[in-house]
Design a protein around this motif. Structure first.
Motif, mmCIF file in Angstrom:
data_model
loop_
_atom_site.group_PDB
_atom_site.id
_atom_site.type_symbol
_atom_site.label_atom_id
_atom_site.label_comp_id
_atom_site.label_asym_id
_atom_site.label_seq_id
_atom_site.Cartn_x
_atom_site.Cartn_y
_atom_site.Cartn_z
ATOM 1 N N PHE A 69 30.258 -14.442 48.969
ATOM 2 C CA PHE A 69 29.103 -15.044 48.307
ATOM 3 C C PHE A 69 28.080 -13.965 48.000
ATOM 4 O O PHE A 69 28.066 -12.899 48.610
ATOM 5 N N THR A 70 27.216 -14.254 47.040
ATOM 6 C CA THR A 70 26.245 -13.266 46.601
ATOM 7 C C THR A 70 24.829 -13.786 46.733
ATOM 8 O O THR A 70 24.590 -15.001 46.719
ATOM 9 N N ASN A 71 23.870 -12.871 46.879
ATOM 10 C CA ASN A 71 22.445 -13.190 46.971
ATOM 11 C C ASN A 71 21.730 -12.547 45.795
ATOM 12 O O ASN A 71 21.480 -11.339 45.788
ATOM 13 N N GLU A 72 21.416 -13.342 44.787
ATOM 14 C CA GLU A 72 20.733 -12.826 43.607
ATOM 15 C C GLU A 72 19.332 -13.405 43.530
ATOM 16 O O GLU A 72 19.091 -14.543 43.944
ATOM 17 N N ALA A 73 18.419 -12.621 43.004
ATOM 18 C CA ALA A 73 17.025 -13.051 42.939
ATOM 19 C C ALA A 73 16.847 -14.183 41.945
ATOM 20 O O ALA A 73 17.476 -14.209 40.879
#
Length: 487
Positions: free
Chosen positions: A279-283
């Motif tokens: 999973f990714t954490n994007e602003a």
């Protein structure tokens, strides 16, 4: 005041107009549409950047012809890809597409310099070979040495039009170069990649005034008075703004070339569980984090349609799929082999042959195979999403062009056993416009903007119809994926 959203995807772009006074009804008007795509030049896939500039200018000429003499404009595009500009403000060649094969073996090569686990812990960004960090890792060092600025596509367009260079945060976060905690450039990652932080223009939040267009640079165009606003320039970030979610127990799928499934959270998550699930954490906008998973999405069906010279529309393919038997084969839609194959139909069939499954052959069978496996993938990732975030998700919003696909919407509701709310189709453009309006004091918060969206657009509800057949398919799919050890 008039607002224009410039929304550019991998296959097309458009300019959409809205007047603030009529936004309460969301009477959006498409003023200009154009094709986009990468082209193979001597073995490398490039975007035609000058064409994007010219098409936007042509669209703005049409804006003025409609009697709009003054407007705000925001630009959103896909993420990760960039252009290099030298000290004399010349672009050092067209930007290379993220689907180019130059990063094919980059994960292994990069891991010799920094462990991929450490990279994830630092940045919180999922491992995709096309991330900007990996593109820069294999970039021509001589070309990189000539560069004064590195600009992501929407920032590069803004720079061409205004002369002002910024790095907008929602898109910058896709690069895998920002530290998840500090939200600044991570010096250790930059060192491995081989670039200095000075090459990046200042980071800026979405919703900032960028500047007026440089009219003297475009004397051949009869343009309105244009003020550019730096919106949530990553198209998914804009789509999430345009998602009419309420409360916390909802997730979204921004359904287009990619399917981006996720939730909005206040702080990033970079645990081992999140890393293992990729999973990714994007602003996001107003301090939010888009915690999401990239899923290959409608790219699969787009390529199948292209391989048949667009003989069948997407609606026709869905109709044919609805007449086929369900769950005849399992595929991992995120397998890297589907990223940019020479022939998607042959690639899907070869995958099935290699895994001793019946290969889909007719257009309906191919479409059924894709839609079934997208829905099964959504179920697995929704389950992962709940486990990692600790949230009990009770509604799934599907927005973007893919929300038109009623077959896949209902299949997703059935397989995920969750209420699906489809729409708006124009979520990305609406999100782009909303950030412009927030920037010019039309709205104060995302909640207020989303309330207006809920009250203004037609949404379609799909209630789940779970069955034993679906339960068996999910079990079979999970066993297949685990056996194949696929991400």
């Amino acid at each position: 005041m008039d607002y224009i959203a410039v929304d550019i995807g991998a296959s097309s772009g458009r300019l959409i107009h809205a007047n603030f006074q009529c936004l309460g009804g969301f009477e959006l008007e498409e003023i200009h549409r154009f094709k986009n795509g990468f082209q193979d030049k001597e073995g490398t896939d490039y975007w035609n950047f000058n064409n994007l500039v010219n098409e936007i200018l042509d669209g703005l000429v049409k804006v003025k012809k409609k009697g709009i003499k003054e407007c705000y404009v925001g630009i959103d595009t896909w993420g990760v890809d960039y252009g290099l500009v030298n000290e004399k403000n010349y672009l050092l060649g067209d930007p290379i597409s993220y689907r180019d094969n130059r990063t094919e073996s980059v994960l292994q090569d990069f891991s010799l310099k920094m462990s991929l686990e450490n990279l994830y812990k630092k940045t919180g960004i999922q491992l995709q070979p096309f991330n900007t960090a990996f593109q820069l890792f294999v970039e021509d060092k001589e070309k990189l040495g000539k560069a004064d600025k590195l600009l992501l596509i929407p920032d590069l367009l803004g720079y061409i039009f205004t002369g002002k260079a910024v790095t907008e945060k929602t898109n910058a976060s896709t690069m895998q170069l920002l530290n998840l905690k500090s939200h600044k450039w991570d010096k250790d990652v930059l060192e491995v990649v081989g670039v200095e932080k000075d090459i990046f223009p200042p980071l800026t939040e979405p919703g900032q005034i960028l500047g007026e267009i440089q009219y003297d640079k475009f004397p051949k165009y009869d343009l309105p008075k244009v003020t550019f606003i730096t919106v949530a320039s990553h198209d998914t970030a804009s789509a999430v703004v345009g998602t009419p979610g309420e409360g916390e127990e909802w997730a979204y799928i921004s359904s287009g070339t990619w399917s981006l499934m996720g939730v909005e959270i206040p702080e990033g998550i970079s645990t081992k569980e999140a890393f293992d699930s990729n999973f990714t954490n994007e602003a996001g906008v107003q301090g939010t984090i888009r915690f999401l998973k990239n899923i290959m999405g409608m790219w699969l069906i787009q390529e199948v349609a292209r391989m048949q010279d667009y003989k069948y529309s997407y609606a026709e393919l869905a109709s044919m799929a609805s007449k086929e038997k369900k769950f005849q084969q399992f595929i991992n839609v995120n397998d890297v082999r589907f990223l940019n194959p020479r022939n998607m139909i042959e690639e899907l069939q070869e995958y099935c042959y290699e895994t001793n499954q019946k290969a889909p052959k007719t257009p309906g069978e191919l479409a059924r195979c894709i839609y079934d496996n997208l829905a099964l993938c959504y179920e697995v990732e929704l389950e992962n999403l709940e486990k990692i975030t600790g949230r009990n998700i009770s509604k799934l919003h599907i927005v973007g062009g893919g929300s038109n696909n009623k077959l896949l919407n209902q299949l997703t509701a059935d397989v995920c056993n969750i209420e699906v709310e489809a729409g708006p189709v124009e979520a990305t453009a609406i999100g782009n416009l909303m950030v412009q309006i927030i920037a010019t004091k039309g709205y104060g918060t995302l909640e207020q903007a989303r309330e207006d969206i809920r009250n203004s657009v037609d949404l379609e509800i799909h209630q789940p119809q779970f069955s034993l057949e679906i339960e068996e398919a999910i079990k079979g799919y999970k066993n297949f994926i685990n056996k194949k050890q696929l991400v």
